[in-house]
Enzyme design. Structure first.
Site, PDB file in Angstrom:
ATOM      1  N   LYS A   1      12.288  -6.111   2.759  1.00 52.74           N
ATOM      2  CA  LYS A   1      11.472  -6.344   3.958  1.00 52.74           C
ATOM      3  C   LYS A   1      12.293  -6.280   5.245  1.00 52.74           C
ATOM      4  O   LYS A   1      13.521  -6.288   5.246  1.00 52.74           O
ATOM      5  CB  LYS A   1      10.738  -7.684   3.836  1.00 52.74           C
ATOM      6  CG  LYS A   1       9.623  -7.623   2.800  1.00 52.74           C
ATOM      7  CD  LYS A   1       8.782  -8.876   2.762  1.00 52.74           C
ATOM      8  CE  LYS A   1       7.636  -8.719   1.763  1.00 52.74           C
ATOM      9  NZ  LYS A   1       6.824  -9.951   1.647  1.00 52.74           N
TER      10      LYS A   1
ATOM     11  N   ARG B   1       9.336 -11.748  -6.531  1.00 46.28           N
ATOM     12  CA  ARG B   1       8.582 -10.487  -6.604  1.00 46.28           C
ATOM     13  C   ARG B   1       9.460  -9.393  -6.023  1.00 46.28           C
ATOM     14  O   ARG B   1       9.815  -9.441  -4.833  1.00 46.28           O
ATOM     15  CB  ARG B   1       7.269 -10.615  -5.836  1.00 46.28           C
ATOM     16  CG  ARG B   1       6.382  -9.378  -5.871  1.00 46.28           C
ATOM     17  CD  ARG B   1       5.089  -9.643  -5.116  1.00 46.28           C
ATOM     18  NE  ARG B   1       4.197  -8.485  -5.144  1.00 46.28           N
ATOM     19  CZ  ARG B   1       4.232  -7.480  -4.263  1.00 46.28           C
ATOM     20  NH1 ARG B   1       5.102  -7.501  -3.260  1.00 46.28           N
ATOM     21  NH2 ARG B   1       3.382  -6.474  -4.366  1.00 46.28           N
TER      22      ARG B   1
END
Length: 279
Positions: free
Chosen positions: A222, A256
């Site tokens: 991210k 995740r």
């Protein structure tokens, strides 16, 4: 409330998943526009090969999604979302690994659970689609309720915002008849938060144990990693590993990720460290 360690299991059809060690959720995006791997696994055979690869490398859950939730992504109609999912979902389920459906739409969750998904990963924490909680309750699936905001606001107390959001999500789940042992919380790293707020949440992650629900953290590739390391998406593995290892040390029951094997190795090391003094 019981603690996540006392709970030690995420319940869902087929027996559930023990949380006595950190678990790894592998990301399978069948989307053309996901921020990290959009378009790579749209083809059915490529998606299935990716799922098999993740299982071989130590994934505990496969999270299948057909709509990008990246900032600025164009919403996908349910019909198109299911068109992308249908060719791969049942075959991934047939591989024998628990499958999660990454969606905030009740109709997609219902169809996916009928196809064998046992976890619903809702990035709006049961608060976007008013039918979602009932669908989860009726299916017997577990639910991951993620904190989210429509936009980041540097002026708010993000921890207080997460508190209020989670209280609402858990209330919705309880009213629908979803028991605590089928609930997991996700603080939503990278969703509706400034860079500083993301790192604040990670630094205070252990505070979220107060809810007595296991935690999932997903920061894989991210922007908060790129902002610190000045690297593009494909070069964010090491930063992802660092964040997820810290998260597991601070109590995250599941991470995740896109890169399963290195994270599965990291989870094993965290597990080994946690055994100290317990023999």
């Amino acid at each position: 409330m019981t603690s996540p360690k006392d709970q030690a299991r995420l319940a869902f059809p087929g027996g559930g998943l023990s949380l006595d060690r950190p678990r790894v959720m592998g990301i399978l995006n069948v989307t053309p526009d996901s921020f990290s791997d959009g378009g790579r696994f749209v083809a059915r055979e490529d998606a299935l090969a990716s799922a098999r690869n993740m299982i071989a490398h130590g994934a505990d859950v496969i999270d299948v999604g057909a709509e990008s939730t990246r900032p600025g992504a164009v919403p996908v109609p349910p019909e198109e979302e299911w068109r992308r999912l249908e060719p791969v979902l049942s075959e991934v389920v047939a591989m024998g690994m628990p499958v999660s459906i990454d969606t905030y739409k009740a109709s997609i969750a219902r169809d996916a659970c009928r196809a064998g998904a046992v976890v619903v990963n809702d990035v709006w924490g049961l608060q976007k689609d008013p039918d979602m909680a009932d669908v989860v309750a009726e299916s017997g699936a577990a639910v991951i309720m993620m904190h989210n905001r429509t936009a980041a606001d540097a002026g708010i107390d993000i921890l207080d915002d997460i508190d209020r959001f989670f209280e609402r999500s858990m209330t919705i789940a309880e009213r629908a008849g979803i028991p605590a042992e089928r609930q997991m919380l996700d603080p939503g790293i990278g969703f509706g938060k400034t860079l500083d707020q993301n790192y604040l949440v990670l630094n205070r992650l252990e505070m979220l144990a107060k809810y007595g629900r296991p935690l999932m953290v997903g920061a894989s590739r991210k922007r908060l990693i790129g902002a610190v390391l000045s690297v593009e998406t494909d070069d964010r593995l090491y930063g992802s590993l660092a964040i997820h290892t810290v998260a597991m040390m601070k109590g995250a029951a599941m991470i995740r990720v896109h890169n399963v094997q290195p994270h599965a190795d990291a989870a094993r090391i965290v597990q080994a460290i946690g055994r100290e003094g317990l023999a």
